[in-house]
Design an enzyme around this catalytic site. Structure first.
Site, PDB file in Angstrom:
ATOM      1  N   HIS A  94      -5.156 -19.829 -49.591  1.00  0.00           N
ATOM      2  CA  HIS A  94      -5.024 -21.407 -49.385  1.00  0.00           C
ATOM      3  C   HIS A  94      -4.694 -21.832 -50.805  1.00  0.00           C
ATOM      4  O   HIS A  94      -3.827 -22.784 -50.902  1.00  0.00           O
ATOM      5  CB  HIS A  94      -6.194 -21.941 -48.940  1.00  0.00           C
ATOM      6  CG  HIS A  94      -6.630 -21.772 -47.640  1.00  0.00           C
ATOM      7  ND1 HIS A  94      -7.744 -20.856 -47.470  1.00  0.00           N
ATOM      8  CD2 HIS A  94      -6.408 -21.943 -46.364  1.00  0.00           C
ATOM      9  CE1 HIS A  94      -7.932 -20.823 -46.279  1.00  0.00           C
ATOM     10  NE2 HIS A  94      -7.006 -21.377 -45.355  1.00  0.00           N
ATOM     11  N   GLN A 113      -7.397 -25.001 -30.647  1.00  0.00           N
ATOM     12  CA  GLN A 113      -6.741 -23.857 -30.578  1.00  0.00           C
ATOM     13  C   GLN A 113      -7.510 -22.556 -30.697  1.00  0.00           C
ATOM     14  O   GLN A 113      -6.936 -21.284 -30.754  1.00  0.00           O
ATOM     15  CB  GLN A 113      -5.881 -23.634 -32.140  1.00  0.00           C
ATOM     16  CG  GLN A 113      -6.775 -23.630 -33.311  1.00  0.00           C
ATOM     17  CD  GLN A 113      -6.029 -23.756 -34.774  1.00  0.00           C
ATOM     18  OE1 GLN A 113      -5.600 -24.759 -34.923  1.00  0.00           O
ATOM     19  NE2 GLN A 113      -5.973 -22.542 -35.406  1.00  0.00           N
ATOM     20  N   GLY A 126       0.885 -20.300 -44.751  1.00  0.00           N
ATOM     21  CA  GLY A 126       1.054 -18.748 -45.263  1.00  0.00           C
ATOM     22  C   GLY A 126       1.856 -17.755 -44.146  1.00  0.00           C
ATOM     23  O   GLY A 126       1.520 -17.923 -43.039  1.00  0.00           O
ATOM     24  N   LYS A 137       0.980 -14.980 -43.798  1.00  0.00           N
ATOM     25  CA  LYS A 137       0.221 -14.044 -43.120  1.00  0.00           C
ATOM     26  C   LYS A 137       0.370 -14.493 -41.603  1.00  0.00           C
ATOM     27  O   LYS A 137       0.263 -13.496 -40.620  1.00  0.00           O
ATOM     28  CB  LYS A 137      -1.290 -14.363 -43.555  1.00  0.00           C
ATOM     29  CG  LYS A 137      -2.146 -13.739 -42.697  1.00  0.00           C
ATOM     30  CD  LYS A 137      -3.644 -13.921 -43.314  1.00  0.00           C
ATOM     31  CE  LYS A 137      -4.128 -15.447 -43.096  1.00  0.00           C
ATOM     32  NZ  LYS A 137      -4.526 -15.585 -41.886  1.00  0.00           N
ATOM     33  N   ASP A 138       0.357 -15.744 -41.259  1.00  0.00           N
ATOM     34  CA  ASP A 138       0.221 -16.149 -39.705  1.00  0.00           C
ATOM     35  C   ASP A 138       1.948 -16.392 -39.469  1.00  0.00           C
ATOM     36  O   ASP A 138       2.264 -17.638 -39.243  1.00  0.00           O
ATOM     37  CB  ASP A 138      -0.415 -17.405 -39.741  1.00  0.00           C
ATOM     38  CG  ASP A 138      -2.037 -17.163 -40.152  1.00  0.00           C
ATOM     39  OD1 ASP A 138      -2.507 -16.375 -39.806  1.00  0.00           O
ATOM     40  OD2 ASP A 138      -2.346 -18.048 -41.042  1.00  0.00           O
TER      41      ASP A 138
HETATM   42  O1  PAF Z   1      -3.558 -21.727 -40.152  1.00  0.00           O
HETATM   43  C1  PAF Z   1      -4.551 -22.614 -39.904  1.00  0.00           C
HETATM   44  O2  PAF Z   1      -5.572 -22.752 -40.560  1.00  0.00           O
HETATM   45  C2  PAF Z   1      -4.409 -23.349 -38.696  1.00  0.00           C
HETATM   46  O3  PAF Z   1      -3.883 -22.705 -37.435  1.00  0.00           O
HETATM   47  C3  PAF Z   1      -3.720 -24.807 -39.012  1.00  0.00           C
HETATM   48  C4  PAF Z   1      -2.228 -24.472 -39.370  1.00  0.00           C
HETATM   49  C5  PAF Z   1      -4.526 -25.309 -40.126  1.00  0.00           C
HETATM   50  C6  PAF Z   1      -3.883 -25.458 -37.817  1.00  0.00           C
HETATM   51  O4  PAF Z   1      -5.042 -25.590 -37.323  1.00  0.00           O
END
Ligand code: PAF
Length: 202
Positions: A37, A61, A147, A149-150
């Site tokens: 982060h 989510q 990131g 990573k995702d």
């Molecule tokens: O990657 C994350 O931490 C979450 O999916 C995000 C992009 C903040 C949305 O809640």
């Protein structure tokens, strides 16, 4: 650094720098921050005049049997890390602020969500796209940082931004890894049986 919890207050606070032409960089997170982060914050500081971080554990989510309640949280520490990293505004709304009673409108991403993570986490990317879209509307950043990573999340957010004509540049930042190669993640805490996640400085 200012910490804000209400959308109205955030809109007020950000209006002035925007009027004076400041480039606003946005780093959306779910908190429990780690070096990954912080690398997004660093990228934002290098490419914008004002950096805003959001911390919001987004319920939409998470699937019904996922880890919403257990998701690691440490707001005091996150606030401290953000201040040290040079964040200008920390936005930390609660669930009612983001999803008031009666909320029923979602962003529905398409085929990009079908393989990989989306295949096993049904509805996950709908929740991600919805909250990112809402946060984009509230913050109205010039540029937002995610990131690598995702990777699938980056693709979905980029597609949504294009498809919904949002005037926001999406920057994908390289993955930050532990010395053994593991990608840093707030959920790495689970690998330690609930202890302190790797990479966090306590
Ligand atoms: O990657 C994350 O931490 C979450 O999916 C995000 C992009 C903040 C949305 O809640």
């Amino acid at each position: 650094m200012k910490t804000i919890t209400s959308i109205a207050e955030l809109r007020c606070l950000i209006a002035q720098p925007r009027r004076t032409g400041k480039r606003v960089g946005f780093v959306p997170t779910m908190g429990y921050l780690h070096e990954g982060h912080l690398s997004l914050v660093e990228a934002s500081r290098a490419r914008s005049n004002l950096t805003l971080v959001s911390i919001f554990v987004n319920p939409t989510q998470f699937g019904p049997n996922e880890d919403l309640d257990a998701y690691p949280r440490d707001f005091a520490r996150d606030e401290h890390l953000c201040r040290d990293a040079g964040v200008d505004i920390l936005f930390a709304p609660n669930a009612r602020e983001v999803y008031p009673a009666g909320f029923e409108t979602y962003v529905e991403p398409g085929d990009l969500t079908k393989p990989l993570c989306g295949a096993v986490r049904v509805g996950h990317f709908r929740g991600v796209a919805t909250v990112v879209c809402k946060l984009f509307n509230v913050v109205q950043p010039d540029v937002a940082f995610f990131g690598q990573k995702d990777f699938q999340q980056c693709a979905v957010v980029r597609r949504m931004t294009t498809d919904l004509n949002l005037p926001i540049e999406i920057v994908q930042v390289p993955t930050v890894r532990e010395p053994d190669g593991l990608a840093m993640s707030s959920r790495n805490r689970y690998l330690l049986g609930g202890g302190t996640p790797a990479g966090r400085r306590n």
